[in-house]
Design an enzyme around this catalytic site. Sequence first.
Site, short mmCIF file in Angstrom:
data_model
loop_
_atom_site.label_atom_id
_atom_site.label_comp_id
_atom_site.label_asym_id
_atom_site.label_seq_id
_atom_site.Cartn_x
_atom_site.Cartn_y
_atom_site.Cartn_z
N LYS A 89 23.53 -87.69 129.78
CA LYS A 89 24.50 -87.37 130.69
C LYS A 89 25.86 -87.30 129.93
CE LYS A 89 26.06 -88.28 134.93
NZ LYS A 89 26.70 -86.91 134.89
N GLN A 110 29.68 -89.88 123.55
CA GLN A 110 29.22 -90.33 124.77
C GLN A 110 27.91 -91.10 124.84
OE1 GLN A 110 30.63 -88.25 127.64
NE2 GLN A 110 30.11 -89.88 128.69
N LYS A 113 29.23 -94.49 124.31
CA LYS A 113 29.97 -94.93 125.47
C LYS A 113 29.09 -95.24 126.70
CE LYS A 113 33.01 -92.04 126.77
NZ LYS A 113 33.90 -90.78 127.16
N LYS A 125 26.74 -83.28 125.96
CA LYS A 125 28.15 -82.74 126.17
C LYS A 125 27.64 -81.23 126.29
CE LYS A 125 32.32 -83.66 127.17
NZ LYS A 125 32.69 -85.03 128.07
N ASP A 165 34.92 -81.93 132.92
CA ASP A 165 35.57 -82.38 131.78
C ASP A 165 36.73 -81.72 131.89
OD1 ASP A 165 35.49 -84.20 129.34
OD2 ASP A 165 36.19 -82.41 128.43
P1 NAP Z 1 41.72 -81.82 133.00
O1 NAP Z 1 41.95 -82.47 134.06
O2 NAP Z 1 41.53 -80.47 132.42
O3 NAP Z 1 43.25 -82.16 132.16
C1 NAP Z 1 43.59 -82.12 130.88
C2 NAP Z 1 44.97 -82.36 130.58
O4 NAP Z 1 45.25 -82.12 128.96
C3 NAP Z 1 45.73 -81.07 131.07
O5 NAP Z 1 47.00 -81.59 131.15
C4 NAP Z 1 46.09 -80.27 129.88
O6 NAP Z 1 46.99 -79.23 130.13
C5 NAP Z 1 45.83 -81.01 128.71
N1 NAP Z 1 45.18 -80.44 127.63
C6 NAP Z 1 44.03 -79.90 127.47
N2 NAP Z 1 44.13 -79.74 126.20
C7 NAP Z 1 45.07 -79.87 125.71
C8 NAP Z 1 45.80 -79.24 124.44
N3 NAP Z 1 44.96 -78.57 123.39
N4 NAP Z 1 46.89 -79.28 124.12
C9 NAP Z 1 47.72 -79.85 125.03
N5 NAP Z 1 47.28 -80.20 126.04
C10 NAP Z 1 45.90 -79.92 126.57
O7 NAP Z 1 40.89 -82.80 131.87
P2 NAP Z 1 40.41 -84.24 132.41
O8 NAP Z 1 39.43 -84.23 132.99
O9 NAP Z 1 41.96 -84.88 132.78
O10 NAP Z 1 40.34 -84.61 130.67
C11 NAP Z 1 41.39 -85.16 129.73
C12 NAP Z 1 40.69 -85.93 128.63
O11 NAP Z 1 39.72 -87.06 129.24
C13 NAP Z 1 39.74 -85.26 127.81
O12 NAP Z 1 39.58 -85.77 126.44
C14 NAP Z 1 38.18 -85.47 128.49
O13 NAP Z 1 37.15 -85.48 127.43
C15 NAP Z 1 38.37 -87.20 128.65
N6 NAP Z 1 37.53 -87.83 129.65
C16 NAP Z 1 37.61 -87.16 131.13
C17 NAP Z 1 36.67 -87.61 131.93
C18 NAP Z 1 36.76 -87.40 133.41
O14 NAP Z 1 36.12 -88.03 134.31
N7 NAP Z 1 37.33 -86.43 133.71
C19 NAP Z 1 36.04 -88.72 131.67
C20 NAP Z 1 36.04 -89.32 130.38
C21 NAP Z 1 36.88 -88.77 129.48
P3 NAP Z 1 46.87 -77.88 130.53
O15 NAP Z 1 46.59 -77.88 131.96
O16 NAP Z 1 48.52 -77.30 130.13
O17 NAP Z 1 45.60 -77.33 129.76
#
Ligand code: NAP
Length: 450
Positions: A89, A110, A113, A125, A165
């Site tokens: 997962k 993961q 976690k 992943k 993600d």
């Molecule tokens: P998302 O909706 O795609 O949002 C990502 C955000 O981070 C956006 O504001 C993006 O800006 C910014 N970003 C991404 N890559 C970047 C980079 N290289 N430099 C600067 N800004 C960057 O993704 P998300 O789901 O919120 O995920 C954010 C983090 O949480 C990641 O590390 C992910 O692995 C982690 N996470 C997510 C989940 C989940 O359920 N979604 C669960 C656990 C952990 P732009 O739009 O300008 O690219």
Amino acid sequence: MPYTHNTIVKLQKSSPAQTEFYQAVEEVLDSLAPVLDVDSRFCQHAIIERLVEPERQIMFRVAWVDDNGNVQVNKGYRVQFNSALGPYKGGIRFHPSVNASIIKFLGFEQVLKNALTGLPLGGAKGGANFDPKGKSDGEIMRFCQAFMSELYRHIGPTTDVPAGDIGVGAREIGYMFGQYKKLTNSFDGVLTGKDLLWGGSLARKEATGYGCVYFAEHMLEGNKDSLEGKECLVSGSGNVAIYTIEKLRELGAKPVSCSDSGGTIYQKSGIDVQSLKQIKEVEQGRLSDYAKRHPDAEYISRDSYPDDGHAVWRFAGQVAFPCATQNELTAADAKALLDNGCIAVCEGANMPCTAEAAELFIQAKIAYAPGKAANAGGVATSQLEMAQNASMQRWSFAEVDQKLKDIMQGIYQRTSETAAELEQPTNFILGANIAGFRRVAEAMIQQGVV
Ligand code: NAP
């Protein structure tokens, strides 16, 4: 210690040039000394060597046709890291920076976690070096279909259940699910983060951000404090950041910042979450648009960032929530936060703090939660989506949110109790890594050498 050191040296030879993956592995192995010292079974069963080597790694070509009729080629990945505790997962990331190192670091994190949640989930992943920015809806659909045309043969509701993600939200999950269903002729709970109309769970979208705030509240309560009235710095403006900001607002805290890859917003009066959702979720816009609509918000474009870090961490705030991406908070950022009176850091993103920054927080003994504990609410709620799909039930928002709260409390307890047992009560990296490791390692020993 020689056992872990030798494992890392071997890993660097067998998997060259995977910096982020080594960073994640080193952090975990460094913290395992207290358990490896007292229990020789882990060495005898080669648990560490097996833990750092994925069970299966799939790399594939994703060929698709853009709106101009040109054929485009991307690289797709699914790393099925460890299935000792349950089906694989973990999310799928679409971002131009995606490579084997990033997918392996995320997959490795993961595993621990998912173990820490206490749920029956293995770890994986996946993703592609595809940039969704600027693509039309048709291009996104064709890319998702091409990606799933290979992935479908490797996944299944009891084998491997991917989720979203960075760059993968409900729209991309929908297109991938449609293709999976067409190719397999079955309507399975094979992906989570689905739309509510056809099998998604209420509160899944909110879960990672909400869960992260629930974890922060537990940490502060442990210090006889609370989030109420605290100014909070948040980075990112995607799924995790938006729902972190929303829950902070609900609990009476004041989130004063957010960021995207173009720049950072600082708004002393507090971020307007409805306006942020409208721009990011509805209009697929940029934070520069937010600045235009909110004259009291300061916008710092990426060109004006300090050379040694990120603008967002240079503002004053008592609690920091890095919610964007890996290594977005440097040692210089950590020093600035500590100098400005930051008392807690709670990671919504995966490995957002560099190893040096994390060490500074540990040394300062502030409340610091690593992502594998603080952002586990997302995967935990994905498991709740799987449970609803399997039993053909639909739970209310309040029911799912209550289960999420209970799961986050359990993660906090396991993390803090393990840290206390090892006589380092403020070291949650140690607590989270060891609590997760013990569960996976015991299961691996019981299942034999496979
Ligand atoms: P998302 O909706 O795609 O949002 C990502 C955000 O981070 C956006 O504001 C993006 O800006 C910014 N970003 C991404 N890559 C970047 C980079 N290289 N430099 C600067 N800004 C960057 O993704 P998300 O789901 O919120 O995920 C954010 C983090 O949480 C990641 O590390 C992910 O692995 C982690 N996470 C997510 C989940 C989940 O359920 N979604 C669960 C656990 C952990 P732009 O739009 O300008 O690219």
